[in-house]
Design an enzyme around this catalytic site. Structure first.
Site, short mmCIF file in Angstrom:
data_model
loop_
_atom_site.label_atom_id
_atom_site.label_comp_id
_atom_site.label_asym_id
_atom_site.label_seq_id
_atom_site.Cartn_x
_atom_site.Cartn_y
_atom_site.Cartn_z
N GLY A 55 0.75 -1.17 -0.04
CA GLY A 55 -0.04 -0.04 -0.03
C GLY A 55 0.70 1.27 -0.04
N LYS A 84 4.03 -8.76 -7.09
CA LYS A 84 3.79 -7.69 -7.01
C LYS A 84 4.96 -6.68 -7.69
CE LYS A 84 1.08 -7.16 -2.82
NZ LYS A 84 1.23 -6.81 -1.36
N ASN A 144 11.93 -13.25 -0.04
CA ASN A 144 11.62 -12.53 1.74
C ASN A 144 13.05 -12.45 2.17
OD1 ASN A 144 11.07 -12.64 4.17
ND2 ASN A 144 9.81 -14.21 4.06
N CYS A 148 19.08 4.11 15.61
CA CYS A 148 18.59 2.86 14.57
C CYS A 148 17.29 2.47 15.09
CB CYS A 148 19.79 1.70 14.84
SG CYS A 148 19.64 0.64 15.98
N CYS A 175 -8.15 -9.17 10.71
CA CYS A 175 -8.00 -8.34 9.45
C CYS A 175 -7.79 -7.13 9.54
CB CYS A 175 -9.37 -8.53 8.78
SG CYS A 175 -9.53 -7.64 7.19
N CYS A 177 22.15 1.57 23.18
CA CYS A 177 21.53 0.67 22.13
C CYS A 177 22.16 -0.87 22.23
CB CYS A 177 21.65 1.16 20.79
SG CYS A 177 20.69 0.06 19.48
N CYS A 236 25.32 -0.67 15.92
CA CYS A 236 24.83 0.70 15.99
C CYS A 236 25.71 1.45 16.76
CB CYS A 236 23.10 0.59 16.88
SG CYS A 236 22.65 2.21 16.86
P1 ATP Z 1 -2.45 -7.26 3.65
O1 ATP Z 1 -1.27 -7.76 4.64
O2 ATP Z 1 -3.18 -6.26 4.53
O3 ATP Z 1 -3.31 -7.93 2.72
P2 ATP Z 1 -0.12 -6.31 2.36
O4 ATP Z 1 0.46 -7.85 2.56
O5 ATP Z 1 -0.16 -5.77 0.70
O6 ATP Z 1 -1.74 -6.22 2.83
P3 ATP Z 1 1.07 -3.73 2.99
O7 ATP Z 1 1.42 -3.03 4.31
O8 ATP Z 1 0.08 -3.09 1.93
O9 ATP Z 1 0.53 -5.27 3.21
O10 ATP Z 1 2.63 -3.82 2.32
C1 ATP Z 1 3.58 -4.50 2.84
C2 ATP Z 1 4.34 -5.12 1.69
O11 ATP Z 1 5.62 -5.72 2.43
C3 ATP Z 1 3.67 -6.40 1.37
O12 ATP Z 1 3.57 -6.29 -0.12
C4 ATP Z 1 4.42 -7.51 1.76
O13 ATP Z 1 4.51 -8.68 0.70
C5 ATP Z 1 6.16 -6.93 1.82
N1 ATP Z 1 6.86 -7.55 2.87
C6 ATP Z 1 6.55 -7.76 4.02
N2 ATP Z 1 7.73 -8.37 4.65
C7 ATP Z 1 8.43 -8.90 3.62
C8 ATP Z 1 9.78 -9.33 3.64
N3 ATP Z 1 10.31 -10.01 4.63
N4 ATP Z 1 10.49 -9.48 2.40
C9 ATP Z 1 9.93 -9.02 1.33
N5 ATP Z 1 8.59 -8.27 1.30
C10 ATP Z 1 8.05 -8.16 2.57
ZN ZN Z 2 20.52 1.77 17.81
#
Ligand code: ATP
Ligand code: ZN
Length: 290
Positions: free
Chosen positions: A46, A90, A113, A189, A211, A264, A269
């Site tokens: 988002g 995405k 990830n 940090c 949700c 910290c 850091c």
């Molecule tokens: P929701 O969880 O509400 O369906 P979303 O997953 O699209 O929505 P947002 O807050 O809109 O959540 O976006 C966060 C984005 O960060 C997501 O697209 C998610 O896949 C990405 N993200 C979160 N953790 C990681 C990660 N460890 N590595 C890569 N991308 C990540």
């Molecule tokens: Zn720190």
């Protein structure tokens, strides 16, 4: 070959001339330098997807997009993605749209990830060689994820490789959010001040089975602040904000200045802080990276 929509040529039908006007009006000294800047966006959800579009329309040189998730219909209450992109990753969907908007911005897809231990080396290399020339580090990292663990991974990578970054977040109730600047050794940090995280009601540990609410308005506002702070940081104009909060219920924007925590718990850091203290002793104010 794709048409060059953002050529430096000053013409009325060229979006670049509108941006270059910032220079003629004395706001920015050297707008064109944006073409040589590279920014990593972690999380293309988002907030991250909107930041990616804004920076692309501003003519940024290169964007590295990190996300392992796919576009879902449930994402359609946010901006940027379209229903026909459902099922695409995405990052790939974003690349398609962004290249259509400005073919001069290089889009690098990173579909993994970042918290997985076996991608650490890949993640490190992507950040350290993600600069515009493919040999130097990225200029800035923007963290647009929705969980604590990914933020800690970003914090670790940015401290280790001395990469400036900005963090962002929108609360689970969708009516508050924040952006924060993190310069290793200079500003706090992510582990320096956990109370701030608690005070601003960040979605720390995502509650399973609940949700979360989300609004394109709140996310768009936070994305706008993050992109604006990025332009100010990269092009060196105005005051780069250290922290901007947003409370949608009262349209209140708390701004605070915070120092790195000398106690910290993160060793890297503390050594970055020591390095910075040495620089300050040597050259005073000029040591500050901004
Ligand atoms: P929701 O969880 O509400 O369906 P979303 O997953 O699209 O929505 P947002 O807050 O809109 O959540 O976006 C966060 C984005 O960060 C997501 O697209 C998610 O896949 C990405 N993200 C979160 N953790 C990681 C990660 N460890 N590595 C890569 N991308 C990540
Ligand atoms: Zn720190």
């Amino acid at each position: 070959a794709a048409e060059k929509k953002f050529s430096a040529e000053v013409r009325d039908d060229n979006p670049y001339s509108r941006l270059m006007a910032l220079q003629r009006m004395g706001v920015v000294d050297d707008y064109e330098s944006i073409r040589f800047k590279s920014v990593a966006i972690i999380g293309v959800g988002g907030v991250g997807s909107v930041v990616a579009e804004m920076l692309t329309r501003c003519g940024i040189g290169k964007l590295l997009l990190f996300d392992y998730d796919k576009v879902e219909l449930a994402n359609m209450n946010r901006l940027f993605f379209r229903p026909e992109q459902q099922g695409m990753s995405k990052v790939e969907a974003a690349k398609q749209t962004l290249e259509g908007i400005n073919p001069d911005t290089q889009i690098i897809p990173c579909t993994y990830n970042i918290t997985t231990t076996d991608v650490w080396d890949t993640f490190s290399a992507d950040l350290c060689m993600g600069g515009i020339d493919g040999r130097t580090p990225i200029d800035l990292l923007l963290c647009c994820v929705d969980n604590f663990q990914a933020r800690l991974t970003v914090n670790l990578a940015c401290l280790t490789y001395n990469i400036p970054w900005m963090e962002s977040g929108v609360a689970e109730n969708a009516v508050s959010g924040h952006i924060q600047l993190l310069l290793p050794g200079t500003s706090p940090c992510y582990e320096c001040c956990p109370p701030l995280v608690v005070a601003t009601g960040l979605p720390e540990a995502k509650r399973v089975g609940v949700c979360a609410a989300s609004l394109p308005t709140t996310m768009g506002i936070i994305a706008g602040f993050l992109s604006q702070n990025t332009l100010k940081y990269l092009l060196n104009f105005g005051t780069v904000s250290e922290y901007v909060g947003y409370d949608a219920m009262n349209d209140h924007f708390p701004m605070i200045s915070i120092k790195a925590n000398p106690e910290c718990r993160n060793d890297t850091c503390r050594s970055r802080q020591a390095e910075y203290a040495e620089k300050v002793a040597e050259c005073g104010e000029a040591a500050h990276p901004l």
